[in-house]
Design a protein around this motif. Structure first.
Motif, PDB file in Angstrom:
ATOM      1  N   THR A  70       0.840  -1.196   0.000  1.00 14.63           N
ATOM      2  CA  THR A  70       0.000   0.000   0.000  1.00 14.63           C
ATOM      3  C   THR A  70       0.874   1.245   0.000  1.00 14.63           C
ATOM      4  O   THR A  70       2.045   1.202   0.391  1.00 14.63           O
ATOM      5  N   GLU A  71       0.276   2.353  -0.416  1.00 15.03           N
ATOM      6  CA  GLU A  71       0.977   3.643  -0.377  1.00 15.03           C
ATOM      7  C   GLU A  71       1.325   3.999   1.066  1.00 15.03           C
ATOM      8  O   GLU A  71       2.418   4.503   1.337  1.00 15.03           O
ATOM      9  N   ILE A 153      -1.414  -0.383  -3.906  1.00 17.80           N
ATOM     10  CA  ILE A 153      -2.749   0.165  -3.631  1.00 17.80           C
ATOM     11  C   ILE A 153      -2.566   1.576  -3.088  1.00 17.80           C
ATOM     12  O   ILE A 153      -1.947   1.768  -2.034  1.00 17.80           O
ATOM     13  N   THR A 154      -3.069   2.560  -3.825  1.00 25.42           N
ATOM     14  CA  THR A 154      -2.858   3.951  -3.427  1.00 25.42           C
ATOM     15  C   THR A 154      -3.925   4.367  -2.414  1.00 25.42           C
ATOM     16  O   THR A 154      -4.915   3.663  -2.199  1.00 25.42           O
ATOM     17  N   LYS A 155      -3.716   5.540  -1.803  1.00 20.60           N
ATOM     18  CA  LYS A 155      -4.604   5.996  -0.725  1.00 20.60           C
ATOM     19  C   LYS A 155      -6.050   6.135  -1.189  1.00 20.60           C
ATOM     20  O   LYS A 155      -6.977   6.028  -0.386  1.00 20.60           O
ATOM     21  N   LYS A 159      -5.751   0.100  -7.247  1.00 24.98           N
ATOM     22  CA  LYS A 159      -4.585  -0.784  -7.284  1.00 24.98           C
ATOM     23  C   LYS A 159      -3.856  -0.440  -8.568  1.00 24.98           C
ATOM     24  O   LYS A 159      -4.268  -0.844  -9.648  1.00 24.98           O
ATOM     25  N   ARG A 271      -7.771  -6.000  -4.905  1.00 27.16           N
ATOM     26  CA  ARG A 271      -7.917  -4.775  -4.105  1.00 27.16           C
ATOM     27  C   ARG A 271      -9.052  -4.859  -3.105  1.00 27.16           C
ATOM     28  O   ARG A 271      -9.286  -3.917  -2.355  1.00 27.16           O
ATOM     29  N   LYS A 273      -9.963  -5.422   0.053  1.00 29.07           N
ATOM     30  CA  LYS A 273      -9.094  -5.532   1.227  1.00 29.07           C
ATOM     31  C   LYS A 273      -9.538  -6.635   2.199  1.00 29.07           C
ATOM     32  O   LYS A 273      -8.717  -7.370   2.742  1.00 29.07           O
TER      33      LYS A 273
END
Ligand SMILES: [Zn+2]
Length: 377
Positions: A70-71, A153-155, A159, A271, A273
């Protein structure tokens, strides 16, 4: 020892981890950060690498790599990297640690928000020289040690794929000994990632015959020679572990041509989660449906894949992959893994995934809907 000077320099053999100190000196690394996860530390693999490194270096350890990078975790590693004055990165683990390390190397050398560098945002051109990075894989599947790409996976919950020649680790030390303790379930899942890379790369429409040949050799090792099944049946089988490590690196050397719809769908599911689904398992389960979808759009490539896999000319590739999945304990369908058509965003996220553009048969949302229905079962 196989030393491959291809996309980077890759050394593949038992004991290649002993080259880590010399490699750091060559790259001018004095204070490395080892990017890994808690499972690798608990399994004693970090100790093996520190022992191989000798007393000359005192590495900073970041063991907070999550199951899917993750970011947030990358920024956490960056803060630690900067605070401790590190000047190079060693990634030790599976695809997640290597991918997080690539993101760290990018952010340590570039200003601004991570998302601007994503391939889908046209950000590849913004990626210049990054931190020297030595990759030491502990699984045989992702091939991230030789690949231009990283998936984070960005904030904002996406993804995203980041791709640049400058993200390839400078040197990969592939020591199959580090994979001997990998449980059968993970050996199967990561091995199927390698097989999927080889197949999707070969059938990608991009014209790159050398990469295609490398992908076919990966299939020969993993399937025709039986090394994936041997490694699943007996984790201590050194021959199988060596050849799967080679096949995994080959898969990623091949996918310089791009990947396809299997990866688009797999990224869309990865993605989610709450489910924490394994990338390789997802690929294995999705692959048969996509093979059937693409069948009339690949020219003679299925013939060449069958030949590399040692299958008869009339064999059905999708059926063969389903049978292989059953033999190595992969779930039967996405439904068994908890994915349903009600899972929000799966179709939309597959459509916009960058791998969609190199699938041999074009896809729209309605095509992905049908493919997900088949894969969910
Ligand atoms: Zn993959």
């Amino acid at each position: 020892m196989a030393t491959l000077n291809y996309l980077n320099t890759t050394h593949i053999d038992f004991g290649s981890r002993s080259m880590v100190a010399d490699t750091m000196k060559q790259l001018g690394i004095k204070r490395p950060m080892i990017v890994t996860d808690k499972g690798i530390v608990a399994a004693g693999i970090l100790d093996k690498v520190r022992e191989a490194m000798g007393n000359e270096f005192s590495p900073e350890i970041f063991d907070g790599t999550p199951e899917n990078p993750t970011e947030e975790a990358t920024l956490e590693a960056l803060a630690q990297y900067k605070a401790s004055g590190c000047d190079g990165i060693i990634s030790l683990g599976g695809g997640s640690s290597m991918d997080l390390a690539k993101g760290l190397g990018l952010l340590a050398t570039h200003d601004g928000d991570l998302t601007q560098f994503a391939a889908i945002e046209g950000g590849s051109a913004l990626i210049g020289e990054t931190t020297p990075h030595i990759a030491m894989p502990t699984t045989a599947g992702t091939g991230s040690e030789v690949s231009v790409g990283t998936v984070i996976i960005t904030k904002d919950g996406r993804k995203l794929i980041f791709a640049s020649q400058n993200l390839i680790p400078k040197v990969a030390l592939c020591d199959p000994e580090l994979t001997l303790g990998l449980p059968a379930r993970l050996t199967a899942a990561t091995g199927m990632d390698a097989i999927t890379h080889c197949i999707e790369a070969v059938i990608s429409p991009m014209d790159n015959p050398p990469a295609e040949a490398v992908g076919l050799d990966g299939l020969r090792r993993a399937f025709k020679m039986g090394y994936l099944e041997n490694a699943v049946a007996d984790g201590q089988d050194k021959d199988a572990r060596y050849n799967m490590m080679m096949a995994a690196s080959e898969g990623a050397m091949a996918f310089i041509k791009g990947l396809g719809a299997v990866h688009s769908m797999s990224h869309a599911c990865g993605r989610i989660k709450e489910l924490k689904l394994h990338h390789g398992t997802l690929n294995a389960v999705i692959l048969p449906a996509v093979l059937r979808y693409n069948a009339d759009f690949v020219g003679d490539k299925y013939d060449r894949i069958r030949e590399a896999m040692g299958l008869p000319a009339n064999a059905d590739l999708a059926d063969e992959i389903e049978a292989l999945n059953a033999r190595i304990g992969i779930p039967k369908n996405l439904g068994e893994m908890g994915v349903s058509m009600d899972t929000p965003g799966i179709v939309e996220n597959a459509v916009t995934d960058v791998s969609t553009f190199t699938n041999p048969r074009p896809l729209e949302a309605s095509d992905y809907e049908k493919l997900f229905e088949q894969a969910i079962g």
